[in-house]
Enzyme design. Structure first.
Site, PDB file in Angstrom:
ATOM      1  N   CYS A 638       0.834  -1.198   0.000  1.00 54.51           N
ATOM      2  CA  CYS A 638       0.000   0.000   0.000  1.00 54.51           C
ATOM      3  C   CYS A 638       0.869   1.248   0.000  1.00 54.51           C
ATOM      4  CB  CYS A 638      -0.914  -0.017   1.221  1.00 54.51           C
ATOM      5  SG  CYS A 638      -2.123   1.342   1.260  1.00 54.51           S
ATOM      6  N   ASP A 640       0.414   3.689   1.866  1.00 55.81           N
ATOM      7  CA  ASP A 640       0.323   4.288   3.209  1.00 55.81           C
ATOM      8  C   ASP A 640       1.702   4.746   3.689  1.00 55.81           C
ATOM      9  OD1 ASP A 640       0.222   4.361   6.230  1.00 55.81           O
ATOM     10  OD2 ASP A 640      -1.891   3.925   5.798  1.00 55.81           O
ATOM     11  N   ARG A 642       2.905   5.060   6.529  1.00 59.01           N
ATOM     12  CA  ARG A 642       3.437   4.387   7.716  1.00 59.01           C
ATOM     13  C   ARG A 642       4.177   3.100   7.388  1.00 59.01           C
ATOM     14  NH1 ARG A 642      -2.290   4.200  10.611  1.00 59.01           N
ATOM     15  NH2 ARG A 642      -2.754   3.661   8.444  1.00 59.01           N
ATOM     16  N   HIS A 702      -1.874  -4.081   5.366  1.00 55.31           N
ATOM     17  CA  HIS A 702      -1.504  -3.544   6.683  1.00 55.31           C
ATOM     18  C   HIS A 702      -2.750  -3.166   7.464  1.00 55.31           C
ATOM     19  CE1 HIS A 702      -2.381   0.785   5.838  1.00 55.31           C
ATOM     20  NE2 HIS A 702      -2.209   0.375   4.586  1.00 55.31           N
ATOM     21  N   CYS A 705      -5.978   0.185   7.105  1.00 54.71           N
ATOM     22  CA  CYS A 705      -5.861   0.640   5.723  1.00 54.71           C
ATOM     23  C   CYS A 705      -7.061   1.521   5.362  1.00 54.71           C
ATOM     24  CB  CYS A 705      -5.786  -0.554   4.771  1.00 54.71           C
ATOM     25  SG  CYS A 705      -5.590  -0.087   3.032  1.00 54.71           S
TER      26      CYS A 705
END
Length: 858
Positions: A638, A640, A642, A702, A705
């Protein structure tokens, strides 16, 4: 012969721990209060015979090299084996005539005579007993290994030069320089028979252990020293009957010690020299024996050998006292100075000895040989013994040690010590080495502060400043007094660590974790610590300064209050040694952190990269720029912010071909969105599989999400925006989760915490199915040259999970995500359904139907 592996103890319950009465000796604990009777096993008897066959020719050879009575070598070997074996603190160490004292003893005999030299040996032994009683053995570890190895190497050079004269049929001179100066003249008047016998001995010593094949493996069990001396003796008896041979005088005329006669200061210096060299050689050998025994036990454990009683760790003070008693008795009985020998001790360990019985028995066999085999021993040519000692001297100059001290930037100390020993003698050489080491240490050294505090139920040992051999005694003493069973965080804050400090920490870490203790090594401020590259236990990269990225450009933030991150020993020692920033990311409040990164923060991060990380990775990136990329994995995850892929996979430049998108989605082939083909991800897959020839593809989801949350909360009418057109590729995952034809995925033996986590897990499984539909992937899967992996990363727990297949629950295959733990590469096989750990078994809610509890709200 099976090796003895120490029994592992489960420290989860106190009842399983060995009691003190059992005789088990934990690392750094005092020896048991009582002594058990000497146990003799078949392995000990066999090992004692092997060491005896090595020790007899070596003892005679060292006596020849020292120009001492030949019987004195046998006396010292017997006393060293029996007395030091019974009283010593290193059960597997074998003591005998000291090779490191060859030059010193030869000089003392020339200056004061044999009987006064025996008295000096007695005095040195008493000094050793005194130092051992004062618990000073560990202080000897403060001497830099460069000085110790340099001293032994200088002595080895002097031994080799002296014995080369004997091999050529001549007589050695009084010093190493004189031997080197007179060597050309000796070559002009060499004795062909002596040279031939010596050369034959050297050839057999070198070639015998290297014979190939099964025959070589079988014959290699016979000690090379015995074969070399035996064959050369037989050849000399036939070919050169007039060659100089061993002459053992009658025991009735054996010379004993007398009161020393000479200047008091000179005699005191001689005693100090003998004590210093013998002690350092013995303690260095004891540490080496511990490592050899640990390696043997580890190998036996991996091979599934039957566990036996554990081998005790060395008690250095007891070992020093035992060496002192042995030296005092050896001098009193007219023997050579005694010390622990690396050659004899390593042979003892490799021969399978399990305790001190092997050492003691070897001394008994030597004593019997000295009485019963005098006639046989007198057939040995002196040239053969000289060649044996010549090889021992050459082996004392270890290229492995030279490489180590060079990596630790201590070669100047090593070279100064060797030069001093060769030119001016052992004591002067040691003094020169110490002076050079102190000068270098003062140049590097900042104040080293070591403190112990309790923090969150754990002991925090903070080391501030540089770690050199000067700080080793204090650090070792403090680490050894930490309470057993306590969790320990060792925090290193400095830019230099020398070899002695590194080995102290490494040995303590190994011993404590072997006993079940929890140890975490962490760094605070970056710097350069001299650690050998081979010491890193994994391919840890030093280019991960993200750990303190919150500290860049933040006003009012105190970096000094940061708590250290939990790392493995390989990560901490390797990264700290490579000098990258190791400050941990502290807990940052919302008030102290801006909501979005600013341009200033971006520039600050770039500047930090150019300053701290770029110099470390420039060479690696230059290599990759020349060779091109050859990643072995396609990592699809992803977008993302993080998820730091290099962090969670411990990877670096050139390792991963990474594709990131919203929701880690893989559109099926020929999928159309709003009338257009969406080929971005498919193009990356085709390029990775067909062009880069990756070996595996990993789809990583993760926790938390946002894409999956958006799918769950999707309005009835989907807005015609690019984001929602993309999220349509996630609808099959949502349908799979709601379908009763598929069981819900499980994570580490529990149900998902909510519908979002379930969709995140199901999405990984569904995207793997989409991957299999791509032509390039299907073709490589059919040929068996590609593997697919599913992965889930829980951000809040910093925990990774791997997808595996569990047993069927009745409605279809269960998808199980297994927790990845330290050492999981040897425990978890994502491709093997039969190896799913029992902790992933379904809970009560899934046991009946494989469906989730409706209370989760889908």
């Amino acid at each position: 012969m099976p090796a003895c592996a120490p029994t592992r103890n489960d420290h989860s319950s106190r009842s399983s721990r060995p009691s003190r009465a059992s005789g088990f000796k934990r690392p750094h604990s005092p020896p048991p209060p009582h002594r058990r009777r000497l146990r003799v096993s078949g392995a000990d008897v066999s090992a004692s015979i092997t060491v005896f066959l090595i020790a007899v020719p070596m003892s005679l050879g060292l006596a020849v090299a020292m120009d001492a009575p030949l019987a004195a070598g046998l006396v010292s070997a017997a006393i060293g084996g029996i007395v030091a074996g019974l009283l010593g603190g290193t059960p597997l160490q074998v003591s005998g005539p000291s090779a490191g004292l060859t030059v010193v003893t030869a000089e003392l005999i020339q200056l004061y005579g044999w009987r006064t030299t025996c008295a000096i040996t007695i005095g040195a032994g008493l000094l050793q007993v005194l130092l051992g009683s004062l618990k000073a053995a560990r202080s000897a570890l403060a001497v830099s290994p460069a000085i110790v190895h340099g001293t032994l190497a200088g002595i080895g050079v002097a031994i080799a030069l002296a014995q080369l004269h004997v091999m050529l049929g001549g007589t050695p001179q009084s010093s190493a320089l004189a031997n080197a100066w007179s060597l050309p003249a000796q070559l002009g008047r060499m004795h062909p028979a002596a040279l031939a016998v010596g050369a034959l001995t050297v050839a057999l010593l070198i070639l015998w252990p290297r014979m190939p094949g099964r025959v070589g493996s079988t014959l290699g069990r016979i000690p090379a020293a015995l074969v070399a001396v035996g064959v050369s003796t037989a050849v000399a008896a036939v070919a050169t009957p007039g060659i100089a041979r061993v002459d053992l005088p009658s025991w009735s005329s054996h010379a004993l010690a007398e009161l020393p006669d000479g200047p008091v200061a000179a005699l005191a210096t001689a005693m100090l020299t003998v004590m210093l060299v013998a002690s350092l050689e013995s303690l260095l050998a004891a540490v080496s024996v511990d490592k050899l025994a640990a390696e043997r036990a580890s190998a036996a454990s991996k091979d599934g050998a039957t566990p036996c009683r554990p081998v005790q760790r060395s008690d250095l003070d007891r070992e020093l006292r035992a060496q002192g008693v042995a030296n005092a008795l050896a001098g009193l009985c007219g023997g050579l100075p005694v010390s622990g020998g690396a050659v004899r001790s390593s042979a003892n360990v490799r021969a399978g000895a399990t305790g001190r019985a092997a050492t003691v028995l070897h001394g008994v066999w030597i004593l019997l040989a000295a009485v019963l085999l005098v006639t046989a021993l007198e057939w040995i040519p002196l040239a053969s013994l000289a060649a044996l000692v010549l090889v021992v001297g050459i082996q004392m100059v270890s290229f492995a040690h030279i490489r180590k001290v060079h990596r630790h930037r201590e070669f100047l100390v090593y070279g100064a010590t060797i030069t001093g020993v060769i030119v001016a003698g052992v004591l002067t050489g040691v003094a020169v080495g110490i002076l050079v080491a102190v000068a270098i240490a003062l140049h590097r050294l900042a104040r080293t502060r070591i403190t112990v505090t309790e923090q969150d139920g754990r002991l925090l040992v903070s080391v501030r400043g540089q770690l050199t051999f000067l700080a080793v005694p204090r650090l070792s003493r403090l680490l050894n007094h930490l309470p057993e069973g306590a969790d320990v965080v060792l925090e290193l804050d400095g830019f230099f660590m020398d070899h002695a400090a590194y080995e102290t920490i490494q040995d303590w870490y190994t011993a404590r974790t072997a006993q079940g203790g929890a140890v975490v090594l962490a760094g605070r401020s970056g710097g350069r610590i001299a650690e050998p590259a081979s010491a890193a236990h994994s391919c840890c990269r030093p280019w991960t300064p993200w750990r303190n990225h919150h500290c860049h450009g933040r006003a009012g933030h105190d970096v000094s209050d940061a708590a250290p991150p939990a790392t493995t020993i390989g990560d901490s020692m390797s990264h700290t040694a490579q000098a990258h920033p190791t400050a941990a990311s502290p807990a940052v409040t919302a008030a102290s952190v801006p909501a979005r990164p600013s341009r200033h923060q971006l520039l600050s991060g770039l500047s930090s990269f150019q300053r701290t990380t770029a110099p470390l990775v420039r060479e690696e990136l230059a290599r990759l720029a020349t060779e091109g990329q050859k990643p072995s994995q396609l990592f699809l995850t992803c977008a993302d912010s993080r998820l730091v892929t290099s962090m969670i996979t411990a990877s670096g430049p050139g390792d991963l071909f990474t594709v990131r998108n919203v929701g880690n989605l893989v559109p099926p082939p020929d999928t159309e969105s709003a009338g257009r083909h969406d080929d971005s991800v498919a193009a990356a897959i085709e390029y990775a599989v067909d062009v880069l020839q990756v070996e595996s593809i990993t789809v990583c989801g993760h926790s938390g999400c946002g894409a999956m949350q958006a799918l769950l909360d999707a309005p009835p009418e989907i807005p015609p925006t690019p984001l929602w057109r993309w999220l349509r590729h996630g609808r099959p995952s949502l349908e799979r989760m709601r379908s009763r034809h598929h069981s819900w995925a499980r994570i580490a033996g529990r149900l998902p915490t909510d519908a979002v986590e379930q969709l995140c897990l199901t999405n990984v499984v569904q995207q793997l199915e989409h991957l299999r539909a791509h032509h390039a992937v299907a073709r490589r899967l059919a040929s068996g040259t590609l593997q697919l992996h599913g992965m889930y990363f829980h951000v809040g727990e910093a925990q990774a999970y791997l997808l595996t297949e569990g047993a069927s629950s009745g409605t279809g295959p269960d998808e199980v995500f297994v927790r990845v733990t330290a050492g999981a590469e040897s425990e978890i096989d994502p491709q093997s359904p039969s190896r799913a750990p029992s902790r992933t078994c379904p809970g009560p809610e899934l046991a009946a139907s494989g469906r989730p509890d409706p209370a989760l709200g889908v």
